[in-house]
Design an enzyme around this catalytic site. Structure first.
Site, short mmCIF file in Angstrom:
data_model
loop_
_atom_site.label_atom_id
_atom_site.label_comp_id
_atom_site.label_asym_id
_atom_site.label_seq_id
_atom_site.Cartn_x
_atom_site.Cartn_y
_atom_site.Cartn_z
CB ILE A 91 -0.72 0.27 1.19
CG1 ILE A 91 -1.44 -1.32 1.60
CG2 ILE A 91 -1.87 1.04 1.15
CD1 ILE A 91 -2.77 -1.74 0.95
CG ASN A 106 -3.57 -2.27 -8.43
OD1 ASN A 106 -2.54 -2.65 -8.75
ND2 ASN A 106 -4.46 -2.45 -7.72
CB THR A 107 -3.58 -5.35 -13.09
OG1 THR A 107 -2.53 -5.88 -12.59
CG2 THR A 107 -2.97 -4.27 -14.34
CG HIS A 108 -7.41 -6.74 -7.63
ND1 HIS A 108 -6.49 -6.94 -6.59
CD2 HIS A 108 -8.64 -7.32 -7.11
CE1 HIS A 108 -7.05 -7.90 -5.62
NE2 HIS A 108 -8.37 -7.90 -6.09
CG ASP A 144 -6.37 -3.97 -4.83
OD1 ASP A 144 -5.30 -3.69 -5.43
OD2 ASP A 144 -6.30 -4.99 -4.07
C1 GAR Z 1 -1.49 -10.16 -10.70
O1 GAR Z 1 -2.56 -11.08 -10.89
C2 GAR Z 1 -2.06 -8.81 -10.20
O2 GAR Z 1 -3.28 -8.57 -10.60
C3 GAR Z 1 -1.98 -9.03 -8.64
O3 GAR Z 1 -0.61 -9.95 -8.53
C4 GAR Z 1 -0.43 -10.59 -9.78
C5 GAR Z 1 1.01 -10.48 -10.07
O4 GAR Z 1 1.38 -11.55 -11.11
N1 GAR Z 1 -2.18 -8.11 -7.93
C6 GAR Z 1 -2.91 -8.07 -6.70
O5 GAR Z 1 -3.29 -8.92 -6.52
C7 GAR Z 1 -3.01 -6.53 -6.14
N2 GAR Z 1 -4.03 -6.51 -5.11
P1 GAR Z 1 2.62 -11.02 -11.89
O6 GAR Z 1 3.90 -10.68 -10.98
O7 GAR Z 1 2.95 -12.67 -12.58
O8 GAR Z 1 2.48 -10.07 -13.08
#
Ligand code: GAR
Length: 194
Positions: A91, A106-108, A144
């Site tokens: 955060i 951000n992506t979630h 998020d």
């Molecule tokens: C992704 O799915 C992203 O959305 C998530 O972590 C993963 C990272 O994958 N983020 C969260 O959960 C944020 N709250 P990666 O390191 O393989 O790109």
């Protein structure tokens, strides 16, 4: 459009962005990739791609606000148009959000506002929803939270484990992240020519 990408882990979504840039499908500059700890695969991928990297190690700071200030300074040094949290599991402070006002993406791996936090996939499965998905949004200082840019649904199958579902979500998430960056880059380029 210059971006800085922040990662905490494997960086497979980051890799999709790197691949799209290298293939000439995404007209942006990845100015740097930063991590909150040493030894992430996300940073390793970036070094392999010839991208500048930095680490602002969360555990090296006793005071969270000092870590936030150091992170803000490290990111600001690259003068990014957009900062992407791509699996960055920290955060950030309101000061960080203020410094990159309206630029922190951000992506979630869930359909926000459902299942925010570090375990969006696990929490959706535990609740028993039949459809989850992923979200790309402008991040504010919450967990998020912030205005949603794009979302896409992914069905949960009976045979899914957290890993199989997360991997299927990530396939969609990568596409959504790349297409969101492409449309932001197009708007950025259009604004510069006016
Ligand atoms: C992704 O799915 C992203 O959305 C998530 O972590 C993963 C990272 O994958 N983020 C969260 O959960 C944020 N709250 P990666 O390191 O393989 O790109």
């Amino acid at each position: 459009m210059r971006i800085v990408v922040l990662v905490s882990g494997t960086g497979s979504n980051l890799q999709a962005v790197i691949d799209a840039v290298q293939a000439g499908d995404l007209d942006i500059e990845i100015a740097a990739v930063g991590a909150d700890r040493a030894g992430t695969y996300g940073v390793e991928r970036s070094v392999a791609a010839g991208i500048e990297t930095f680490v602002v190690d969360f555990k090296a700071y006793t005071d969270r606000s000092e870590w936030n200030a150091a992170l803000t300074e490290a990111v600001a040094a690259y003068q990014p148009d957009v900062v992407v949290s791509s699996g960055f599991m920290r955060i950030v402070s309101p000061e960080f959000i203020d410094a990159f006002d309206g630029k922190y993406l951000n992506t979630h791996p869930a359909l926000l506002p459902s299942f925010p936090g570090a375990h969006g996939v696990r929490d959706a499965m535990a609740y028993g929803v039949k459809v989850t998905g992923c979200t790309v949004h402008w991040a504010d200082a919450g967990v998020d939270t912030g205005p949603i840019i794009a979302q896409e649904a992914v069905a949960i199958e009976d045979y899914d484990t957290e890993d199989t579902l997360h991997e299927r979500i990530k396939v969609v998430e990568r596409r959504l992240l790349v297409s969101t960056l492409a449309s932001l880059a197009a708007k950025h380029a259009a604004a510069r020519t006016i």
